[in-house]
Design an enzyme around this catalytic site. Structure first.
Site, PDB file in Angstrom:
ATOM      1  N   HIS A 101      20.176  -0.607 -13.196  1.00 35.85           N
ATOM      2  CA  HIS A 101      19.919   0.555 -14.055  1.00 35.85           C
ATOM      3  C   HIS A 101      19.203   0.175 -15.344  1.00 35.85           C
ATOM      4  CE1 HIS A 101      23.245   3.142 -12.066  1.00 35.85           C
ATOM      5  NE2 HIS A 101      22.146   3.081 -11.372  1.00 35.85           N
ATOM      6  N   GLU A 159      -2.693   0.242  11.681  1.00 33.04           N
ATOM      7  CA  GLU A 159      -2.292  -1.050  11.123  1.00 33.04           C
ATOM      8  C   GLU A 159      -2.124  -2.116  12.197  1.00 33.04           C
ATOM      9  OE1 GLU A 159       1.503  -0.774   9.106  1.00 33.04           O
ATOM     10  OE2 GLU A 159       2.282   0.678  10.531  1.00 33.04           O
ATOM     11  N   ASP A 186      -0.282  -4.787   7.199  1.00 37.84           N
ATOM     12  CA  ASP A 186      -0.044  -5.169   8.594  1.00 37.84           C
ATOM     13  C   ASP A 186      -1.342  -5.396   9.357  1.00 37.84           C
ATOM     14  OD1 ASP A 186       2.713  -5.479   9.034  1.00 37.84           O
ATOM     15  OD2 ASP A 186       3.006  -3.318   8.823  1.00 37.84           O
ATOM     16  N   CYS A 204      -3.158   2.887   2.609  1.00 40.17           N
ATOM     17  CA  CYS A 204      -1.968   2.753   1.779  1.00 40.17           C
ATOM     18  C   CYS A 204      -1.482   1.313   1.668  1.00 40.17           C
ATOM     19  CB  CYS A 204      -0.852   3.662   2.294  1.00 40.17           C
ATOM     20  SG  CYS A 204      -0.472   3.384   4.032  1.00 40.17           S
TER      21      CYS A 204
HETATM   22  C1  PEP Z   1       0.898  -1.659   5.482  1.00 35.76           C
HETATM   23  O1  PEP Z   1       1.284  -2.250   6.499  1.00 35.76           O
HETATM   24  O2  PEP Z   1      -0.218  -1.853   4.955  1.00 35.76           O
HETATM   25  C2  PEP Z   1       1.766  -0.674   4.821  1.00 35.76           C
HETATM   26  C3  PEP Z   1       1.325   0.098   3.851  1.00 35.76           C
HETATM   27  O3  PEP Z   1       3.039  -0.587   5.228  1.00 35.76           O
HETATM   28  P1  PEP Z   1       4.206  -1.635   4.915  1.00 35.76           P
HETATM   29  O4  PEP Z   1       3.711  -2.554   3.828  1.00 35.76           O
HETATM   30  O5  PEP Z   1       5.363  -0.802   4.521  1.00 35.76           O
HETATM   31  O6  PEP Z   1       4.367  -2.318   6.232  1.00 35.76           O
HETATM   32 MG    MG Z   2       2.967  -1.564   7.727  1.00 35.94          MG
END
Ligand code: PEP
Ligand code: MG
Length: 573
Positions: A187, A430, A454, A501
């Site tokens: 926290h 991915e 990934d 992402c």
């Molecule tokens: C990724 O694999 O790029 C991703 C965004 O997912 P994570 O890092 O949660 O596997």
């Molecule tokens: Mg991933």
């Protein structure tokens, strides 16, 4: 130099203020009038609840609702009839004073939480000890350490900061926090980040060395701390601090600005989150949506899966807070590096190639996948939720997930429960397989989001967590870059949105390439949003296309990287 865990970014330079809670001496006294003693306890309890309420209100006004939740959690504990009932019972049955009854009961709970091991339970144990001390102080009429009026330029040094102490901190006067205990998610660390005070936690053997008034320099981003440093070190860090502050200030001007290149190409800069509370920061940094909600965090730090209802509340909260902006929620992505003990997953020989993510969910439809999809559909009535399926390798996996969504939609229809009828269902691209048939996927799915973390691992056949082979793990490798370019082109050709992402989406050297390839959406940690927006607005796509063409002619990751580095430095970021 000392090193701890970085808990809140920024440079702190100032004088040490050692904060030590005096150890309370609690003595056992026999009480004959137990009814009067219980009244005394109830009075102290009421006052402590009122004080906590005041701190919560102050936090809500000064910092945010999310931070106030911590103190509201204390209020709930204080109002828990089981806890107070046990204390009163102990006074009554054992004929003892309130202080010792509070000591015994609260310590018993704190020890129980602490023995459960995980970080969340450790935090509960800290909360319980904090409450215990506050109740006892109220009973004994002792004032708590007041850190709300420390002199300007103070660096707080403590074994640990209780949430109620941290809540009183005035960020105008406190330039840094160093604690021997705690973790990134404690926290105190959360509050330090919310107050934007640089902080380093879990620094071993620091209190025995530091004295009141010592010079301290700390770097909340790297976890480094200097005690009475040489003037040259102080100067270097003063310079870093000025840079950090100047950059922060400069980036604020990008709040509310569109993410558009010089030649008018609009992209979306959105955020990755793990918990509904993370949305506060996304809004603060003007995220244009959520590009990845990693729902596995809702499943972690607990002993059983969250119910459909709990998930529904969490997804709904995010959808409402984002007010119609896109919220991409990824269905459970466990296995590999993310373990959840209660799901009973056996150790895989090759966890990254094994029973995980969508593979696991399609096998556990009744107890895991359907409740999650139902919660997502129900929550979609409150905003712009999109469902994202992770680790897809073949079309059948997507079709099965999509069929489940359709089945659940029909079920909700029959019960008259609302949901977003045109809810989008997309995939994370991915895996090497999904990338190679991205053109086929693009005909069926509603959107792509490239998971470069990934994708790099699977394309390069390199475990993303294995240090020995990490030299091979580069998203700049031409194989990975070709894969990314192909995925984006396939998605764009089919007219679907293509986002990213993985970490690469906020890498300054990668952004020019991604823009040139035609990426629509960049998803990253909230604190990177404004910097990336600034970069986007300073490029023109026409110029970047020739940069990307050139970059794609190199045969090695090192060559691509050095070319991109030289380009980015020329533009001066
Ligand atoms: C990724 O694999 O790029 C991703 C965004 O997912 P994570 O890092 O949660 O596997
Ligand atoms: Mg991933």
């Amino acid at each position: 130099m000392y090193k701890g865990t970085s808990a809140s970014a920024g440079i702190g330079i100032g004088k040490a203020v050692i904060v030590k809670e005096e150890k309370l001496v609690i003595t056992r006294k026999a009480v004959s009038d137990t009814a009067a003693e219980i009244r005394r306890f109830k009075g102290a309890l009421e006052k402590t609840i009122k004080d906590t309420e005041r701190i919560a209100e102050d936090l809500a006004a000064r910092v945010g609702e999310k931070e106030a939740e911590i103190m509201k959690g204390h209020m709930m504990l204080l109002s828990d009839p089981m806890l107070t009932g046990e204390i009163e019972g102990s006074i009554q049955n054992e004929g003892i004073n309130s202080e010792i009854a509070v000591e015994n009961v609260c310590s018993m709970y704190a020890d129980m939480f602490a023995s459960m091991g995980d970080e969340l339970m450790q935090q509960r144990a800290t909360d319980m000890r904090d409450l215990k001390t506050r109740l006892q102080k109220t009973l004994m009429g002792i004032q708590s350490v007041d850190i709300s009026s420390l002199p300007k330029g103070s660096v707080i040094v403590a074994e640990d900061l209780t949430p109620s102490m941290t809540a009183g901190i005035n960020p105008d006067n406190v330039t840094g926090i160093v604690t021997e205990l705690g973790g990134r998610t404690s926290h105190s660390a959360i509050l330090a980040r919310a107050l934007e005070i640089p902080a380093v936690v879990a620094v071993t053997a620091f209190l025995s060395e530091a004295k009141d008034g010592d010079d301290i320099v700390l770097d909340g981003s790297t976890g480094e701390i200097y005690l009475n440093p040489e003037p040259a070190v102080k100067e270097e860090y003063q310079h870093k601090k000025n840079q950090f502050m100047a950059e922060k200030k400069e980036l604020e001007q990008y709040i509310g600005k569109p993410s558009v290149t010089k030649d008018g190409v609009k992209v979306e800069i959105v955020a990755n989150i793990g918990k509904p509370e993370d949305v506060d920061k996304v809004l603060r940094y003007d995220g244009e949506g959520i590009g990845l909600f990693r729902t596995e965090f809702l499943f972690m730090d607990r002993t059983a899966a969250p119910t459909e209802e709990e998930q529904y509340e969490a997804y709904k909260q995010v959808a409402i807070a984002m007010k119609g902006k896109p919220v991409i929620i990824r269905t459970l992505d466990i296995g590999g590096d993310k373990e959840i003990p209660y799901l009973g997953l056996e150790k895989d020989e090759n966890p990254f190639l094994g029973y995980r993510a969508i593979r696991f969910c399609l096998d556990r439809q009744e107890d895991i996948y359907k409740p999650q999809l139902r919660a997502l559909l129900r929550a979609s009535a409150y905003g712009n939720i999109r469902i994202m399926v992770p680790l897809v390798t073949c079309i059948e996996e997507y079709r099965q997930a999509k069929a489940l969504v359709e089945e659940l939609k029909a079920e909700l229809d029959s019960k008259g429960i609302a949901y977003k009828r045109d809810i989008q269902v997309g995939i994370m691209v991915e895996t090497a397989a999904a990338s190679l048939i991205a053109d086929l996927f693009a005909k069926e799915v509603d959107f792509f989001s490239i998971g470069t973390n990934d994708l790099t691992q699977y394309t390069m056949s390199v475990d993303r967590g294995n240090k020995k082979v990490s030299y091979l793990y580069s998203t700049f490798n031409p194989a990975v870059l070709r894969s990314i370019r192909h995925i984006i082109a396939s998605g764009r050709e089919a007219g679907i949105m293509v986002g990213m992402c993985g970490e690469a989406a906020s890498d300054p050297m990668m952004i020019p390439l991604l823009l040139a390839f035609g990426l629509n959406e960049f998803s990253m940690s909230a604190s990177a949003i404004l910097k990336v927006r600034k970069m986007v607005t300073e490029y023109s796509l026409a110029e970047l296309r020739s940069v990307a063409d050139k970059a794609m002619t190199f045969a090695t990751a090192a060559e691509v990287e050095s070319y991109m580095k030289a380009f980015v430095e020329k533009v001066k970021f």
